[in-house]
Design a protein around this motif. Structure first.
Motif, short mmCIF file in Angstrom:
data_model
loop_
_atom_site.label_atom_id
_atom_site.label_comp_id
_atom_site.label_asym_id
_atom_site.label_seq_id
_atom_site.Cartn_x
_atom_site.Cartn_y
_atom_site.Cartn_z
N THR A 131 0.87 -1.17 0.00
CA THR A 131 0.00 0.00 0.00
C THR A 131 0.91 1.23 0.00
OG1 THR A 131 -0.06 0.15 2.41
CG2 THR A 131 -1.79 -1.16 1.35
N LYS A 183 -9.00 3.19 3.54
CA LYS A 183 -7.72 2.54 3.81
C LYS A 183 -7.92 1.03 3.95
CE LYS A 183 -4.10 4.66 4.98
NZ LYS A 183 -2.91 5.05 4.17
N VAL A 231 -3.72 7.27 0.16
CA VAL A 231 -4.70 6.24 -0.21
C VAL A 231 -4.69 6.05 -1.72
CG1 VAL A 231 -7.07 5.49 0.06
CG2 VAL A 231 -6.14 7.15 1.65
#
Ligand code: ATP
Ligand code: MG
Length: 256
Positions: A85, A160, A89
């Motif tokens: 990730t 998220k 975002v």
């Protein structure tokens, strides 16, 4: 040692005039929750960019499950079982939760697309496997009621979580999480921490966590590597790192 999943050795990364990383080494074991901390600009995101193939290190080696990663393209590294990730975002806000996860999964399978078109049977099997993996992930993260909601309409904490879902839908062996609880309130943070811990425990995924929230880092990490100005200044169990002289100095006036 066969229980090592990721082995970073002598990693250095230089940009014109900037030493982002200098001779950094550490091992991450299968299923381990390993954190990388350090003040702003310490080189944490650069490290992730080297592991995931976005940056090519100036020198050093990164071995994953016995394979050298340095020199490989990001999509090849993803295919080996590393998902990440980003600090911001990364989701498609106009798409639904389900679509976001399916797309992540498809990206993962791409490369075999022409073959998939020619050999219908295989493409179909992949499609079924993708739907199953995505459904499992949605259930795992408790996103079932939201599967048809547009991600852009969800609160930050859930966006998220969808982003985490995008990585888990790839069924990775290793997850690189760059500040997963940044900007979250207390409840959102607790939910996210639970999801990360469960991913490790129930899915057996190894996690490398970059996070500024020291409470979270100390609570869930098994081992911590501390970077400062691109150099490793400490490596060890949370309790040892928390009272390490060099670490305290680096963080003087900071969070520790
Ligand atoms: N593409 C780039 N070009 C030039 N310098 C870069 C680049 N990426 C990172 N750097 C530099 O490398 C150093 C490490 O940056 P990095 O983003 O890895 O730090 P970080 O530990 O992730 O910081 P933060 O906690 O603020 O996210 C910094 O000095 C940064 O300015
Ligand atoms: Mg960063």
């Amino acid at each position: 040692m066969s229980d090592v999943l990721l082995s970073v050795e002598g990693l250095s990364l230089r940009f014109a005039g900037v030493r982002a990383l200098t001779d950094v080494s550490f091992d991450v074991r299968h299923g381990q929750l390993f954190s990388v901390i350090g003040p702003n600009g310490a080189g944490k995101s650069s490290l992730f960019n080297c592991i995931s193939g976005v940056y090519r290190p100036t020198s050093g080696s990164i071995r994953f499950d016995g394979t050298e990663l340095v020199g490989r393209a990001p999509h090849r590294i993803a295919k080996l079982g590393i998902a990440r990730t980003f600090q911001n975002v990364e989701v498609f806000p106009t798409m639904t939760v389900l679509e976001n996860l399916l797309l992540a999964r498809h990206h993962h399978m791409r490369g075999g697309v022409p073959a998939g078109v020619l050999w219908f049977g295989r493409a179909r099997r992949e499609e079924v496997a993708a739907r199953r993996a995505v459904d499992r992930t949605i259930d795992f993260l408790g996103l079932g009621d939201l599967r048809h909601r547009r991600v852009g309409s969800l609160p930050h904490g859930l966006q998220k979580r969808v982003e985490l879902g995008r990585t888990l839908a790839m069924e990775p062996k290793l997850l690189l999480l760059d500040e997963p609880v940044a900007g979250m309130n207390h409840d959102e943070t607790q939910e996210m921490v639970r999801a990360i811990v469960r991913a490790r425990q129930e899915l057996g995924v190894a996690v490398v966590l970059v996070e500024h929230d020291m409470g979270v880092v100390m609570e869930i990490s098994q081992e911590i590597c501390v970077l400062d100005f691109g150099e490793r200044i400490a490596l060890g169990a949370p309790a040892d790192v928390a009272r390490d002289e060099a670490v305290l100095t680096a963080y003087l006036g900071g969070a520790l």
